[in-house]
Write a protein that holds these residues in place. Structure first.
Motif, PDB file in Angstrom:
ATOM      1  N   PRO A  30     108.406  18.409  46.419  1.00 10.33           N
ATOM      2  CA  PRO A  30     109.485  17.580  45.631  1.00 10.33           C
ATOM      3  C   PRO A  30     108.906  16.818  44.529  1.00 10.33           C
ATOM      4  N   ARG A  82     110.108  17.462  40.830  1.00  8.75           N
ATOM      5  CA  ARG A  82     110.681  16.363  40.025  1.00  8.75           C
ATOM      6  C   ARG A  82     109.708  16.131  38.828  1.00  8.75           C
ATOM      7  N   GLN A 119     115.351  18.140  42.544  1.00 10.99           N
ATOM      8  CA  GLN A 119     115.797  18.483  41.433  1.00 10.99           C
ATOM      9  C   GLN A 119     116.108  17.381  40.648  1.00 10.99           C
ATOM     10  N   ARG A 120     115.806  16.207  41.086  1.00 12.05           N
ATOM     11  CA  ARG A 120     115.941  14.990  40.140  1.00 12.05           C
ATOM     12  C   ARG A 120     114.770  14.548  39.238  1.00 12.05           C
ATOM     13  N   PRO A 121     114.809  14.707  38.072  1.00 16.65           N
ATOM     14  CA  PRO A 121     113.535  14.357  37.040  1.00 16.65           C
ATOM     15  C   PRO A 121     113.135  13.111  37.328  1.00 16.65           C
ATOM     16  N   ASP A 122     111.795  13.008  37.439  1.00 14.63           N
ATOM     17  CA  ASP A 122     111.000  11.766  37.655  1.00 14.63           C
ATOM     18  C   ASP A 122     109.610  11.938  37.136  1.00 14.63           C
TER      19      ASP A 122
END
Length: 443
Positions: free
Chosen positions: A385, A389, A435-438
């Protein structure tokens, strides 16, 4: 345009210099700097010996034998120091060589074998070896200059200036040794290696011609002749742009490079296509293309992305499992693609002084560069992840920068990454998290 977008703009472009291939080839060698240093120190020693002879001759003409007697005592002490330095320098050289081998072995095993080039191109490493060898050679030469007589009236030369010069070289050697250890330790840290790769890649971006988009390329007409590759098989490292421009202008033709820089070429395959006339003589095109066993940064737009992708892939392998390193590599991949997002690609047009296109050189297109930076890393990112991300955040940033015509490969990689996460991660909550952009991966 926002300050962030301005910061991502490519550096100012410069006209390629005539000797740039030769200079770059010397940077990829390790023998030139030490050899040049040893030759230079021999010339300096000859000048210092002549100066010492002149000093002793002046004192003898003035009859100042008391000063000569003091210089003889100084020479005895200097000889002991120079002898100690001569034996110590070989130990120093062995230590430096051992440190270099260990650093290269660790970097090659942990990062990628292609980063060994960074150690070979390191200026501080070459300078340290060069000064150490030059100091050792100087001590040997100075030892031959000591006079064995004890009578001041019979002295013909004393290595006074030479001894001072030796002490200065020792001081310089110690300073360079400290800088060398610091530089080597930095190159053993992955963040500095990645930064060096990005810096070398930006130099390639800066050397590209300001115009060259395939859409505004002039019509070259039919091919009138072919120039085959006559050297050995290998990777096309670079071409001598300035010489090819002169040859094309002299014969009134346009030359088009067939393989791309970094391609493997085989003898007999077409190297140049000629438009507008007969092929220039073979002698005029001799040594205009350099072929070697591996790719170099010079003129190779995709080599930096290739190295960054390799580092990320190795970091994500089960044997290493270091997603943070992969995120650091993705940071630089996004930086390079952001700088290239509005640059003319696909074809580089090189013009002569009159503004006429004389050389057409293929370069990677936008889609190829995006694939090079993301495709392989994306295949390994679904299970991490932190990497997924960061990659999503980088793709979103590039979508803000890229013009509408260049968004398709970015959207494609984003969709494929989300699909890979959906297939790999069973839990809906974990999928949403991955799948949360960071920009920091997992900040």
């Amino acid at each position: 345009m926002s300050d962030w977008m301005v910061a991502q703009s490519p550096p100012a472009r410069r006209r390629p210099r005539a000797l740039s291939p030769f200079r770059e080839h010397l940077r990829d060698t390790f023998w030139f700097a030490p050899t040049a240093a040893m030759v230079s120190v021999f010339v300096v020693w000859v000048a210092a010996q002549a100066l010492d002879t002149a000093i002793v001759g002046t004192l003898r003409e003035d009859g100042d034998y008391e000063a000569l007697d003091e210089l003889l005592r100084f020479a005895e002490d200097a000889k002991a120091v120079v002898t100690a330095v001569s034996s110590a320098m070989m130990t120093f050289i062995g230590v430096v060589f051992s440190i270099s081998l260990v650093a290269v072995q660790m970097a090659s095993g942990q990062f990628t074998p292609r980063v060994v080039r960074l150690f070979v191109r390191s200026r501080i490493t070459k300078a340290t070896f060069a000064v150490f060898l030059a100091t050792f050679v100087l001590t040997l030469l100075v030892l031959t200059s000591f006079d064995t007589v004890d009578d001041p009236r019979k002295v013909t030369t004393l290595p006074l200036v030479q001894s001072v010069l030796t002490l200065c070289m020792v001081a310089l050697s110690l300073l360079l040794f400290v800088l060398y250890v610091n530089s080597t330790l930095r190159l053993m840290r992955i963040s500095h290696v990645i930064a060096r790769i990005a810096a070398e890649s930006f130099r390639v971006v800066a050397s590209m011609p300001g115009q060259g988009d395939g859409r505004d390329a002039p019509s070259l007409g039919p091919v009138t002749a072919w120039v085959p590759h006559e050297g050995g098989a290998g990777v096309l490292r670079d071409v001598h742009i300035a010489r090819l421009l002169r040859v094309a202008r002299k014969h009134g033709v346009v030359l088009r490079l067939i393989p791309r820089i970094g391609d493997f070429v085989v003898p007999g395959t077409p190297l140049l296509a000629v438009h507008g006339g007969a092929a220039p003589p073979r002698g005029a095109l001799r040594r205009t293309a350099s072929v070697g066993v591996e790719r170099t940064y010079h003129q190779d737009l995709g080599f930096g992305l290739r190295q960054l992708s390799d580092i990320a892939l190795r970091a994500l392998s089960p044997a290493i499992n270091d997603p943070t390193t992969a995120v650091q590599a993705l940071d630089r991949i996004v930086q390079l693609l952001a700088a290239l997002s509005r640059c003319p690609l696909d074809t580089a047009l090189h013009r002569d002084r009159g503004g006429t296109v004389r050389l057409v050189r293929p370069v990677p297109g936008w889609s190829a560069l995006v694939d090079l930076g993301f495709a392989e890393v994306r295949g390994c990112a679904a299970g991490s992840p932190q990497v997924s991300r960061r990659m999503l955040a980088g793709l979103d940033d590039l979508l803000l920068l890229a013009p509408p015509g260049r968004r398709e490969p970015l959207l494609r990689h984003r969709a494929l990454l989300c699909q890979a996460v959906d297939r790999t991660v069973p839990s809906p909550a974990d999928r949403a998290f991955a799948q949360r952009p960071d920009r920091q991966g997992i900040g």
